[in-house]
Design a protein around this motif. Sequence first.
Motif, PDB file in Angstrom:
ATOM      1  N   HIS A 150       7.229   7.812 -12.482  1.00  0.00           N
ATOM      2  CA  HIS A 150       8.532   7.762 -11.814  1.00  0.00           C
ATOM      3  C   HIS A 150       9.154   6.383 -12.004  1.00  0.00           C
ATOM      4  CE1 HIS A 150      11.018   9.675  -8.416  1.00  0.00           C
ATOM      5  NE2 HIS A 150      11.718   8.661  -8.912  1.00  0.00           N
ATOM      6  N   MET A 151       9.836   6.254 -13.151  1.00  0.00           N
ATOM      7  CA  MET A 151      10.605   5.045 -13.424  1.00  0.00           C
ATOM      8  C   MET A 151      12.002   5.439 -13.894  1.00  0.00           C
ATOM      9  SD  MET A 151       8.080   2.194 -15.109  1.00  0.00           S
ATOM     10  CE  MET A 151       9.114   0.886 -14.424  1.00  0.00           C
ATOM     11  N   HIS A 152      12.910   4.457 -13.886  1.00  0.00           N
ATOM     12  CA  HIS A 152      14.271   4.681 -14.361  1.00  0.00           C
ATOM     13  C   HIS A 152      14.622   3.516 -15.280  1.00  0.00           C
ATOM     14  CE1 HIS A 152      14.568   7.773 -11.253  1.00  0.00           C
ATOM     15  NE2 HIS A 152      14.161   6.871 -10.373  1.00  0.00           N
ATOM     16  N   LEU A 153      14.390   3.711 -16.589  1.00  0.00           N
ATOM     17  CA  LEU A 153      14.634   2.669 -17.575  1.00  0.00           C
ATOM     18  C   LEU A 153      16.003   2.894 -18.225  1.00  0.00           C
ATOM     19  CD1 LEU A 153      11.109   2.475 -19.259  1.00  0.00           C
ATOM     20  CD2 LEU A 153      12.012   1.115 -17.357  1.00  0.00           C
ATOM     21  N   HIS A 154      16.848   1.864 -18.200  1.00  0.00           N
ATOM     22  CA  HIS A 154      18.228   2.020 -18.673  1.00  0.00           C
ATOM     23  C   HIS A 154      18.581   1.020 -19.771  1.00  0.00           C
ATOM     24  CE1 HIS A 154      18.905   3.768 -14.391  1.00  0.00           C
ATOM     25  NE2 HIS A 154      18.562   4.713 -15.249  1.00  0.00           N
ATOM     26  N   ILE A 207      13.047   8.789 -15.710  1.00  0.00           N
ATOM     27  CA  ILE A 207      13.698   9.972 -15.156  1.00  0.00           C
ATOM     28  C   ILE A 207      15.207   9.751 -15.070  1.00  0.00           C
ATOM     29  CG2 ILE A 207      13.809  11.517 -13.169  1.00  0.00           C
ATOM     30  CD1 ILE A 207      10.947  10.685 -12.467  1.00  0.00           C
ATOM     31  N   ASN A 208      15.965  10.648 -15.679  1.00  0.00           N
ATOM     32  CA  ASN A 208      17.417  10.649 -15.534  1.00  0.00           C
ATOM     33  C   ASN A 208      17.791  11.231 -14.177  1.00  0.00           C
ATOM     34  OD1 ASN A 208      18.435  11.502 -18.971  1.00  0.00           O
ATOM     35  ND2 ASN A 208      17.229   9.811 -18.188  1.00  0.00           N
ATOM     36  N   VAL A 209      18.806  10.680 -13.538  1.00  0.00           N
ATOM     37  CA  VAL A 209      19.204  11.107 -12.199  1.00  0.00           C
ATOM     38  C   VAL A 209      20.729  11.170 -12.102  1.00  0.00           C
ATOM     39  CG1 VAL A 209      18.938  10.729  -9.716  1.00  0.00           C
ATOM     40  CG2 VAL A 209      17.191   9.879 -11.273  1.00  0.00           C
ATOM     41  N   ALA A 242      12.501  12.683 -18.413  1.00  0.00           N
ATOM     42  CA  ALA A 242      12.973  13.900 -17.747  1.00  0.00           C
ATOM     43  C   ALA A 242      14.487  13.877 -17.712  1.00  0.00           C
ATOM     44  CB  ALA A 242      12.414  13.994 -16.330  1.00  0.00           C
ATOM     45  N   ALA A 243      15.088  15.000 -18.000  1.00  0.00           N
ATOM     46  CA  ALA A 243      16.536  15.137 -18.030  1.00  0.00           C
ATOM     47  C   ALA A 243      17.081  15.433 -16.639  1.00  0.00           C
ATOM     48  CB  ALA A 243      16.931  16.248 -19.000  1.00  0.00           C
TER      49      ALA A 243
END
Length: 364
Positions: free
Chosen positions: A41-45, A65-67, A96-97
């Motif tokens: 569970h990470m959000h790399l941008h 994870i895309n949110v 994850a989309a």
Amino acid sequence: MKVLLRIAALLAGAAFFSAQAAEPKPYTMADYGRIVKIDVHMHLHNPAPAFMAAAKRQNFKVLTINVDYPDFPPLDDQQRVAIELQKAFPQDVAWAASFSVDGSDKPEWLPATRQRIATAMKAGAVGVKVWKNIGMSLKGADGQLVMIDDSRFAPLFDDFAKQGIPLLGHQGEPHNCWLPLDQMTVNNDREYFKAHPQYHMALHPEMPSWEAQMAARDRMVAAHPGLNFIGVHLASLERNVDELAAFLDKFPNAKVDVAARIGQLQYQSQKDRERVRRFFIKYQDRVMYGSDMSQEPGQDGAALAKEAEGVWRMHWRYFNTADSFKVADLDKPVKGLALPREVVDKLYHLNAERTFPTAWGGKR
């Protein structure tokens, strides 16, 4: 006969103590770097390689994870970065989309969303995320909040069940969200809801209760028994491991991650460490490690890696050692759980690999 029985008893006792002595001791801090670990569970941008290069040195793989979250970049940008990272690090990055719920009451929304998800899966996504805007901000034509069990979403969830696509669900918020700031159990909740009053439900009595959010989520999961459902953030049942156990018992296909809820586990540890430890041992096949760390698009990967290492090592210490130590979420020290090695292996990578079999170089 008595002599034979006594000899048998002595042999049995010796075998027991031999087995006990042979049982591996829990991992230590010295094992941190050599054990394969996955943060699910990470959000790399940012597609630059610095963060993942540092993560690899610590033996960490990630799921980014895309949110559908207004504070994050647009979904198309999130997906582009995720694809770039996965191509650069095919053995170490999975993603994850997600999809927008804007216009979900229009007839054209469903076919367009199905197409978006199909395209994402073809591009390498290993799951789909639904966020708390369903239930907490999306409204119907009647002005009422749209909950996760609304019929408009059912065809999508049927698709996921039939196609074996994991659904990562963030419904509601921690129970602290419905409490005044001074009654919350952990510091990070106080800080988050102070900074995000729009999501602090104690300030919005007109909004659905925590119980209503959980009930809607449970109705949705019950209506799709074949769905591979992952309740992120301990399925928003972080306040009590017994409540979380009841959820897992009710839905045998469901799993959870611990992302951004380890502080609530540690709060319970302070009161009854063995109860929390027993939960992880009993449900060792159903729980995955995650942190919920996020990267700003312009954030330097090396800086994020330095922050991540501190978080990852603190969590490793909690799950693997019996040390008593101070954590930012709590004012008093917490004692680690010293979980058995086989439990930690499942928590940190085996359960993730089973839940997302095409991730991190898995076969499609």
